[in-house]
Scaffold this motif. Structure first.
Motif, PDB file in Angstrom:
ATOM      1  N   UNK A 147       0.790  -1.231   0.000  1.00  0.00           N
ATOM      2  CA  UNK A 147       0.000   0.000   0.000  1.00  0.00           C
ATOM      3  C   UNK A 147       0.821   1.279   0.000  1.00  0.00           C
ATOM      4  N   UNK A 148       1.772   1.447   0.923  1.00  0.00           N
ATOM      5  CA  UNK A 148       2.559   2.686   0.943  1.00  0.00           C
ATOM      6  C   UNK A 148       3.370   2.910  -0.330  1.00  0.00           C
ATOM      7  N   UNK A 149       3.774   1.822  -0.985  1.00  0.00           N
ATOM      8  CA  UNK A 149       4.546   1.975  -2.229  1.00  0.00           C
ATOM      9  C   UNK A 149       3.728   2.670  -3.313  1.00  0.00           C
ATOM     10  N   UNK A 150       2.423   2.462  -3.312  1.00  0.00           N
ATOM     11  CA  UNK A 150       1.562   3.147  -4.292  1.00  0.00           C
ATOM     12  C   UNK A 150       1.609   4.658  -4.059  1.00  0.00           C
ATOM     13  N   UNK A 151       1.495   5.058  -2.799  1.00  0.00           N
ATOM     14  CA  UNK A 151       1.541   6.489  -2.473  1.00  0.00           C
ATOM     15  C   UNK A 151       2.890   7.080  -2.826  1.00  0.00           C
ATOM     16  N   UNK A 152       3.948   6.348  -2.524  1.00  0.00           N
ATOM     17  CA  UNK A 152       5.306   6.801  -2.831  1.00  0.00           C
ATOM     18  C   UNK A 152       5.453   7.084  -4.313  1.00  0.00           C
ATOM     19  N   UNK A 153       4.975   6.170  -5.144  1.00  0.00           N
ATOM     20  CA  UNK A 153       5.115   6.363  -6.586  1.00  0.00           C
ATOM     21  C   UNK A 153       4.283   7.550  -7.069  1.00  0.00           C
ATOM     22  N   UNK A 154       3.093   7.698  -6.541  1.00  0.00           N
ATOM     23  CA  UNK A 154       2.246   8.821  -6.958  1.00  0.00           C
ATOM     24  C   UNK A 154       2.847  10.151  -6.531  1.00  0.00           C
ATOM     25  N   UNK A 155       3.397  10.223  -5.343  1.00  0.00           N
ATOM     26  CA  UNK A 155       4.044  11.453  -4.881  1.00  0.00           C
ATOM     27  C   UNK A 155       5.203  11.823  -5.797  1.00  0.00           C
ATOM     28  N   UNK A 156       5.966  10.829  -6.213  1.00  0.00           N
ATOM     29  CA  UNK A 156       7.156  11.093  -7.027  1.00  0.00           C
ATOM     30  C   UNK A 156       6.817  11.426  -8.481  1.00  0.00           C
ATOM     31  N   UNK A 157       5.773  10.817  -9.014  1.00  0.00           N
ATOM     32  CA  UNK A 157       5.533  10.914 -10.454  1.00  0.00           C
ATOM     33  C   UNK A 157       4.154  11.455 -10.832  1.00  0.00           C
ATOM     34  N   UNK A 158       3.202  11.422  -9.915  1.00  0.00           N
ATOM     35  CA  UNK A 158       1.833  11.790 -10.236  1.00  0.00           C
ATOM     36  C   UNK A 158       1.020  10.641 -10.803  1.00  0.00           C
ATOM     37  N   UNK A 159       1.665   9.521 -11.132  1.00  0.00           N
ATOM     38  CA  UNK A 159       0.967   8.376 -11.721  1.00  0.00           C
ATOM     39  C   UNK A 159       0.368   7.491 -10.627  1.00  0.00           C
ATOM     40  N   UNK A 160      -0.825   6.968 -10.894  1.00  0.00           N
ATOM     41  CA  UNK A 160      -1.453   6.024  -9.981  1.00  0.00           C
ATOM     42  C   UNK A 160      -1.307   4.623 -10.560  1.00  0.00           C
ATOM     43  N   UNK A 161      -0.761   3.710  -9.766  1.00  0.00           N
ATOM     44  CA  UNK A 161      -0.543   2.333 -10.218  1.00  0.00           C
ATOM     45  C   UNK A 161      -1.170   1.381  -9.216  1.00  0.00           C
ATOM     46  N   UNK A 162      -1.331   0.128  -9.634  1.00  0.00           N
ATOM     47  CA  UNK A 162      -1.836  -0.906  -8.752  1.00  0.00           C
ATOM     48  C   UNK A 162      -0.783  -1.373  -7.770  1.00  0.00           C
ATOM     49  N   UNK A 163      -1.203  -2.207  -6.817  1.00  0.00           N
ATOM     50  CA  UNK A 163      -0.292  -2.678  -5.775  1.00  0.00           C
ATOM     51  C   UNK A 163       0.877  -3.472  -6.349  1.00  0.00           C
ATOM     52  N   UNK A 164       0.602  -4.325  -7.328  1.00  0.00           N
ATOM     53  CA  UNK A 164       1.676  -5.167  -7.876  1.00  0.00           C
ATOM     54  C   UNK A 164       2.749  -4.319  -8.539  1.00  0.00           C
ATOM     55  N   UNK A 165       2.341  -3.386  -9.374  1.00  0.00           N
ATOM     56  CA  UNK A 165       3.307  -2.517 -10.053  1.00  0.00           C
ATOM     57  C   UNK A 165       4.059  -1.663  -9.050  1.00  0.00           C
ATOM     58  N   UNK A 166       3.357  -1.174  -8.037  1.00  0.00           N
ATOM     59  CA  UNK A 166       4.028  -0.381  -7.013  1.00  0.00           C
ATOM     60  C   UNK A 166       5.105  -1.197  -6.307  1.00  0.00           C
ATOM     61  N   UNK A 167       4.798  -2.465  -6.032  1.00  0.00           N
ATOM     62  CA  UNK A 167       5.799  -3.325  -5.411  1.00  0.00           C
ATOM     63  C   UNK A 167       7.001  -3.538  -6.305  1.00  0.00           C
ATOM     64  N   UNK A 168       6.764  -3.718  -7.603  1.00  0.00           N
ATOM     65  CA  UNK A 168       7.882  -3.877  -8.541  1.00  0.00           C
ATOM     66  C   UNK A 168       8.761  -2.623  -8.559  1.00  0.00           C
TER      67      UNK A 168
END
Length: 220
Positions: free
Chosen positions: A153-174
């Motif tokens: 879950x937190x990885x999704x927020x991290x990616x969105x904060x950095x890039x603005x993109x919203x991704x699913x849990x699996x992609x965020x984990x990758x």
């Protein structure tokens, strides 16, 4: 796995004529459907009514026309609405009934929500985890669903904060695993996708470590 059509048939039978709009978001539109994925859907009602529960559906309910307003100007009839939800609906959401919504909002609102959620929601969970981890055997099994929730879950927020993109849990984990390859985050991704991966307390400790790194990364 619940389909939008099945869910709408269920609603129409119980709330005839009231469902003015239906919009799918989440794993179904983020290319992240797994065996136990819920149907994430926003329902617009032409008149206020209680929407009956339906197993396998995670539902937010708003008055018809609400999706043309900023999220902070809308009071949901049920469920939770956020700037992240609004962004999904206006970019990748799938409208299965009614007009495609505009869901006005800004990237700054999405980022601010993600930053706040990391501290106001996730940090409380991880502080509790931090307090009990020293009492647990690192090799003991850890509940899968709980671990996937806190680990990805937190990885999704991290990616969105950095890039603005919203991704699913699996992609965020990758993405998190690529950034911090010393942590066994890909085990969580594999388990989410159905692989038989033994998940242990040591994975929970790694999830806590990942959260601390994410918090440091977005606050520096």
């Amino acid at each position: 796995m619940v389909t939008p059509g099945e869910y709408l048939s269920f609603l129409d039978a119980r709330l005839p004529g009231l469902v003015a709009g239906a919009h799918v978001y989440g794993s179904r539109v983020l290319d992240d459907v797994v065996a136990d994925s819920d149907l994430d859907i926003v329902i617009e009602l032409s008149s206020p009514a209680e929407v009956p529960a339906f197993e396998g559906a995670d539902v937010a309910v708003v008055p018809a026309g609400s999706l043309e307003k900023p999220v902070f100007d809308v009071t949901p009839l049920a469920g939770e609405i956020t700037p992240v939800l609004w962004q999904q609906l206006r970019t990748v959401g799938q409208t299965v009934r009614g007009a495609r919504p505009t869901c006005p909002g800004t990237a700054a609102e999405v980022e601010a929500y993600c930053r706040s959620n990391l501290v106001d929601y996730w940090k409380l969970d991880f502080d509790r985890l931090r307090s009990v981890l020293p009492t647990l055997d690192p090799e003991a099994a850890f509940p899968r669903d709980s671990l996937l929730w806190v680990g990805l879950g937190p990885a999704r927020l991290w990616h969105t904060i950095r890039t603005g993109e919203i991704v699913g849990k699996s992609r965020a984990g990758e993405l998190a695993a690529a950034r911090w390859p010393d942590l066994p985050i890909l085990d969580l991704v594999a388990s989410r996708r159905g692989a038989e991966v033994p998940l242990k307390v040591s994975h929970a400790a790694a999830s806590l470590d990942l959260f601390d790194r994410i918090l440091a990364d977005v606050t520096t």
